[in-house]
Design a protein around this motif. Structure first.
Motif, PDB file in Angstrom:
ATOM      1  N   MET A 199      99.726 -13.221 -46.748  1.00  0.00           N
ATOM      2  CA  MET A 199      98.925 -12.145 -46.176  1.00  0.00           C
ATOM      3  C   MET A 199      99.810 -10.961 -45.786  1.00  0.00           C
ATOM      4  N   GLU A 200     100.946 -11.241 -45.199  1.00  0.00           N
ATOM      5  CA  GLU A 200     101.865 -10.164 -44.817  1.00  0.00           C
ATOM      6  C   GLU A 200     102.400  -9.450 -46.047  1.00  0.00           C
ATOM      7  N   ARG A 201     102.753 -10.186 -47.078  1.00  0.00           N
ATOM      8  CA  ARG A 201     103.300  -9.578 -48.305  1.00  0.00           C
ATOM      9  C   ARG A 201     102.228  -8.774 -49.034  1.00  0.00           C
ATOM     10  N   LEU A 202     100.995  -9.244 -48.977  1.00  0.00           N
ATOM     11  CA  LEU A 202      99.883  -8.515 -49.586  1.00  0.00           C
ATOM     12  C   LEU A 202      99.756  -7.136 -48.948  1.00  0.00           C
ATOM     13  N   ARG A 203      99.835  -7.092 -47.652  1.00  0.00           N
ATOM     14  CA  ARG A 203      99.706  -5.815 -46.954  1.00  0.00           C
ATOM     15  C   ARG A 203     100.961  -4.961 -47.119  1.00  0.00           C
ATOM     16  N   ASN A 204     102.046  -5.605 -47.469  1.00  0.00           N
ATOM     17  CA  ASN A 204     103.242  -4.832 -47.794  1.00  0.00           C
ATOM     18  C   ASN A 204     103.033  -4.061 -49.096  1.00  0.00           C
ATOM     19  N   CYS A 215      92.641  -7.406 -43.915  1.00  0.00           N
ATOM     20  CA  CYS A 215      92.736  -8.849 -44.124  1.00  0.00           C
ATOM     21  C   CYS A 215      91.981  -9.593 -43.036  1.00  0.00           C
ATOM     22  N   PHE A 216      91.070 -10.468 -43.462  1.00  0.00           N
ATOM     23  CA  PHE A 216      90.309 -11.299 -42.545  1.00  0.00           C
ATOM     24  C   PHE A 216      90.733 -12.751 -42.722  1.00  0.00           C
ATOM     25  N   GLY A 217      91.039 -13.415 -41.615  1.00  0.00           N
ATOM     26  CA  GLY A 217      91.393 -14.821 -41.682  1.00  0.00           C
ATOM     27  C   GLY A 217      90.198 -15.650 -42.093  1.00  0.00           C
ATOM     28  N   GLY A 218      90.446 -16.636 -42.953  1.00  0.00           N
ATOM     29  CA  GLY A 218      89.376 -17.506 -43.408  1.00  0.00           C
ATOM     30  C   GLY A 218      89.523 -18.933 -42.930  1.00  0.00           C
ATOM     31  N   PHE A 219      90.645 -19.219 -42.250  1.00  0.00           N
ATOM     32  CA  PHE A 219      90.848 -20.533 -41.642  1.00  0.00           C
ATOM     33  C   PHE A 219      90.920 -20.350 -40.137  1.00  0.00           C
ATOM     34  N   LEU A 261      96.083 -13.915 -35.901  1.00  0.00           N
ATOM     35  CA  LEU A 261      96.089 -12.755 -35.005  1.00  0.00           C
ATOM     36  C   LEU A 261      97.503 -12.244 -34.801  1.00  0.00           C
ATOM     37  N   ALA A 262      98.464 -13.157 -34.713  1.00  0.00           N
ATOM     38  CA  ALA A 262      99.864 -12.741 -34.554  1.00  0.00           C
ATOM     39  C   ALA A 262     100.353 -11.968 -35.768  1.00  0.00           C
ATOM     40  N   PHE A 263      99.785 -12.257 -36.934  1.00  0.00           N
ATOM     41  CA  PHE A 263     100.152 -11.546 -38.154  1.00  0.00           C
ATOM     42  C   PHE A 263      99.313 -10.286 -38.358  1.00  0.00           C
ATOM     43  N   GLY A 264      98.450  -9.972 -37.404  1.00  0.00           N
ATOM     44  CA  GLY A 264      97.757  -8.686 -37.423  1.00  0.00           C
ATOM     45  C   GLY A 264      96.529  -8.594 -38.290  1.00  0.00           C
ATOM     46  N   CYS A 265      95.800  -9.704 -38.476  1.00  0.00           N
ATOM     47  CA  CYS A 265      94.576  -9.638 -39.279  1.00  0.00           C
ATOM     48  C   CYS A 265      93.520  -8.808 -38.544  1.00  0.00           C
TER      49      CYS A 265
END
Length: 291
Positions: free
Chosen positions: A170-175, A182-186, A194-198
């Protein structure tokens, strides 16, 4: 506050038709609990077990809520033609968010998968949500692939439902494209996401335990991280049983036990045995704290 969307189930009547009144009853309850909207026709909705008329009807029912909630219509299909058909139907109903899994079954190349998303976006004249759930599609989002990189940079993908435990992805995708939401699905990893900023979450268990996960989000965002982690752990004990014994069957059993008739899952999925119902009831009694 970040967004929290319910990955809605599809309630059925005894004869197998969509139970429209039950669907609306559940949506009304979810809205009263603080849901920002609904993801319609996804995995929790038994998407690929619905026929064409049922998928379109589920969009039509949800379209009645477009002024009150954000509605996502999942249009994923094996063929581009089928996905485009659903996407156009949803857009014509006023649904503003179009989502799609990558095409299934055949060994489609990354170029073919990218073309599928280009075609859907062109057909509706707007970006699409990439529903990334490799545990079900068996298609990884290959960020090193040049066709996928071009797709992500193109603006065709406006958001991603990241139903994947690989948070680095997810982080690399936003890079590659920081404008993609990005919405968390799990929801089992809500604190970590949330810590990764979704931007928020699209969750199956929100059908019946949205207040508990909303509380986890509030605690984390208020800086009460330890309290959030404790409640996350308790919630995950529920999710362990939910997934082990059949996600859709458990969702329908719990929602029905809460007074909203959801019916049974569609075959070849099987309903819960009495033993599995008892196991689910026990873990809910022990760990469901926020109602």
């Amino acid at each position: 506050m970040k967004k929290i969307y319910v990955a809605s189930i599809t309630p059925f009547q005894e004869e197998g038709r969509i139970n429209e009144s039950a669907a609306k009853q559940l949506w009304e309850r979810n809205l009263s609990e603080g849901a920002d909207g609904f993801f319609i026709g996804g995995s929790s909705g038994e998407c690929f077990l619905l026929n064409r008329e049922e998928r379109v009807r589920s969009f039509e029912l949800a379209s009645e809520y477009v002024e009150r909630a954000d509605i996502f219509a999942h249009v994923g299909a094996i063929s581009t033609e089928e996905a485009v058909f659903y996407a156009k139907q949803a857009k014509d109903m006023g649904i503003r968010n179009i989502a799609a899994t990558p095409p299934l079954y055949f060994g489609f190349s990354q170029k073919e998968i990218a073309g599928y998303y280009y075609d859907i976006a062109e057909a509706v004249g707007q970006p699409v949500l990439y529903y990334n759930i490799p545990s079900s599609t068996h298609k990884e989002l290959q960020l090193s692939n040049p066709d996928i990189q071009a797709l992500l940079k193109s603006g065709v993908i406006g958001s991603v439902k990241h139903t994947n435990l690989n948070l680095l992805e997810m982080e690399r995708l936003r890079n590659i494209n920081p404008d993609i939401k990005c919405f968390g699905g799990f929801e089992s990893c809500m604190v970590a996401f949330l810590a990764f900023g979704c931007e928020g979450f699209i969750g199956s268990s929100f059908n019946f335990m949205l207040p508990q996960f909303k509380r986890i989000m509030e605690l984390y965002l208020d800086g009460k991280e330890e309290e959030a982690r404790i409640l996350q752990s308790k919630s995950n004990n529920i999710l362990d049983v939910l997934l082990k014994n059949g996600l859709c069957a458990n969702l329908k059993y719990i929602v029905s036990s809460q007074g909203i008739p959801a019916g049974e899952v569609r075959r070849p999925m099987l309903p819960l045995t009495e033993e599995k119902k008892a196991e689910m009831e026990q873990v809910l009694k022990q760990y469901l704290e926020v109602r």
